[in-house]
Design a protein around this motif. Structure first.
Motif, PDB file in Angstrom:
ATOM      1  N   GLN A 115      10.491   4.178   1.269  1.00  0.00           N
ATOM      2  CA  GLN A 115      11.301   5.229   0.656  1.00  0.00           C
ATOM      3  C   GLN A 115      12.083   6.002   1.716  1.00  0.00           C
ATOM      4  O   GLN A 115      13.262   6.313   1.522  1.00  0.00           O
ATOM      5  CB  GLN A 115      10.427   6.180  -0.151  1.00  0.00           C
ATOM      6  N   GLU A 166       1.746   7.421  10.637  1.00  0.00           N
ATOM      7  CA  GLU A 166       1.065   6.554   9.673  1.00  0.00           C
ATOM      8  C   GLU A 166       0.583   5.240  10.268  1.00  0.00           C
ATOM      9  O   GLU A 166      -0.447   4.711   9.868  1.00  0.00           O
ATOM     10  CB  GLU A 166       1.974   6.257   8.475  1.00  0.00           C
ATOM     11  N   ASP A 198       0.825  -1.205   0.000  1.00  0.00           N
ATOM     12  CA  ASP A 198       0.000   0.000   0.000  1.00  0.00           C
ATOM     13  C   ASP A 198       0.866   1.266   0.000  1.00  0.00           C
ATOM     14  O   ASP A 198       2.078   1.218   0.160  1.00  0.00           O
ATOM     15  CB  ASP A 198      -0.990  -0.014   1.153  1.00  0.00           C
ATOM     16  N   GLN A 199       0.216   2.383  -0.191  1.00  0.00           N
ATOM     17  CA  GLN A 199       0.907   3.660  -0.343  1.00  0.00           C
ATOM     18  C   GLN A 199       1.672   4.054   0.923  1.00  0.00           C
ATOM     19  O   GLN A 199       2.787   4.564   0.831  1.00  0.00           O
ATOM     20  CB  GLN A 199      -0.103   4.741  -0.722  1.00  0.00           C
ATOM     21  N   LYS A 200       1.096   3.816   2.084  1.00  0.00           N
ATOM     22  CA  LYS A 200       1.770   4.154   3.346  1.00  0.00           C
ATOM     23  C   LYS A 200       3.062   3.360   3.499  1.00  0.00           C
ATOM     24  O   LYS A 200       4.097   3.898   3.876  1.00  0.00           O
ATOM     25  CB  LYS A 200       0.864   3.857   4.543  1.00  0.00           C
ATOM     26  N   THR A 201       2.982   2.081   3.207  1.00  0.00           N
ATOM     27  CA  THR A 201       4.153   1.225   3.339  1.00  0.00           C
ATOM     28  C   THR A 201       5.231   1.627   2.337  1.00  0.00           C
ATOM     29  O   THR A 201       6.419   1.649   2.671  1.00  0.00           O
ATOM     30  CB  THR A 201       3.766  -0.255   3.154  1.00  0.00           C
ATOM     31  N   GLU A 202       4.830   1.965   1.141  1.00  0.00           N
ATOM     32  CA  GLU A 202       5.788   2.421   0.126  1.00  0.00           C
ATOM     33  C   GLU A 202       6.486   3.704   0.579  1.00  0.00           C
ATOM     34  O   GLU A 202       7.699   3.863   0.405  1.00  0.00           O
ATOM     35  CB  GLU A 202       5.072   2.644  -1.210  1.00  0.00           C
ATOM     36  N   TYR A 203       5.726   4.605   1.171  1.00  0.00           N
ATOM     37  CA  TYR A 203       6.275   5.860   1.707  1.00  0.00           C
ATOM     38  C   TYR A 203       7.322   5.576   2.784  1.00  0.00           C
ATOM     39  O   TYR A 203       8.420   6.135   2.757  1.00  0.00           O
ATOM     40  CB  TYR A 203       5.117   6.701   2.254  1.00  0.00           C
TER      41      TYR A 203
END
Length: 64
Positions: free
Chosen positions: A10, A47, A2-7
């Motif tokens: 990074q 998050e 998901d987007q949070k995990t990708e953030y």
């Protein structure tokens, strides 16, 4: 992923890059390393509600 995990992934990558630069070049990157560490921990807290050294390390170890 998901987007949070990708953030978070990074941010972790940026932290590891700055850490490597700090180890290679020393004090020039110390402030950046502290800031990157703080940003990563703040993002985990915001998050995912994860705080504390054990919780942070445990979560980051699972991210690969």
């Amino acid at each position: 992923m998901d987007q949070k995990t990708e953030y978070i992934l990074q941010l972790k990558h940026a932290y590891e890059t700055i850490k490597a630069l700090n180890e290679q070049y020393g004090e020039r990157y110390q402030h950046a390393l502290v800031e990157a560490d703080h940003a990563l921990k703040q993002a985990l807290s915001y998050e995912f509600g994860i705080s504390g050294e054990h919780g942070t390390c445990s979560f980051l170890d699972r991210l690969h």
